[in-house]
Design a protein around this motif. Sequence first.
Motif, PDB file in Angstrom:
ATOM      1  N   ASP A 105       0.760  -1.200   0.048  1.00  0.00           N
ATOM      2  CA  ASP A 105      -0.339   0.072  -0.214  1.00  0.00           C
ATOM      3  C   ASP A 105       0.552   0.867   0.401  1.00  0.00           C
ATOM      4  O   ASP A 105       1.421   1.223   1.229  1.00  0.00           O
ATOM      5  N   LYS A 106       0.700   2.110  -1.251  1.00  0.00           N
ATOM      6  CA  LYS A 106       1.488   3.078  -0.917  1.00  0.00           C
ATOM      7  C   LYS A 106       0.179   4.358  -1.257  1.00  0.00           C
ATOM      8  O   LYS A 106      -0.124   4.818  -1.173  1.00  0.00           O
ATOM      9  N   ASP A 107       0.458   5.676  -0.408  1.00  0.00           N
ATOM     10  CA  ASP A 107      -0.700   6.820  -0.086  1.00  0.00           C
ATOM     11  C   ASP A 107      -0.078   7.565  -1.474  1.00  0.00           C
ATOM     12  O   ASP A 107       1.467   7.950  -1.645  1.00  0.00           O
ATOM     13  N   MET A 108      -0.428   8.337  -1.821  1.00  0.00           N
ATOM     14  CA  MET A 108       0.081   9.035  -3.425  1.00  0.00           C
ATOM     15  C   MET A 108      -1.085  10.612  -2.430  1.00  0.00           C
ATOM     16  O   MET A 108      -1.960  11.028  -1.715  1.00  0.00           O
ATOM     17  N   PRO A 109      -0.189  11.468  -2.887  1.00  0.00           N
ATOM     18  CA  PRO A 109      -0.149  12.706  -3.089  1.00  0.00           C
ATOM     19  C   PRO A 109      -1.684  12.957  -3.383  1.00  0.00           C
ATOM     20  O   PRO A 109      -2.403  12.905  -4.466  1.00  0.00           O
ATOM     21  N   ILE A 110      -2.676  14.376  -2.500  1.00  0.00           N
ATOM     22  CA  ILE A 110      -3.739  14.820  -2.964  1.00  0.00           C
ATOM     23  C   ILE A 110      -3.147  16.272  -2.782  1.00  0.00           C
ATOM     24  O   ILE A 110      -2.305  16.917  -2.359  1.00  0.00           O
TER      25      ILE A 110
END
Length: 100
Positions: free
Chosen positions: A58-63
């Motif tokens: 799981d990788k958090d992506m910028p928003i």
Amino acid sequence: MKLKTGDKVMVIAGKDAGKESRIARVFPDKNKVLVEGVNTAKRHTKPTGQTMQGGIIDKDMPIDASNVMIICEKCGPTRIGHRIDDKGKHRICRKCGGDL
Ligand SMILES: [Zn+2]
């Protein structure tokens, strides 16, 4: 960019709307923020080196920074205002005027 790393924010748009978390990174040139546990994407990775494992992570992506609101400890989600005194510029809550 008024937000900074470590700010507690609420997501107000997108699939994670309503989530509260902390900013892990800011990207001022792109006006984006990386929020812990928000906009998580599954990434397939290949094993590299001896310690890394391959598989799905799981990788958090910028928003977009406009999709989050900073959380004031007293008021909850709020807008950021500024107060300038002889010590410099401070970020304040626009609702209660307290420092953020
Ligand atoms: Zn406040």
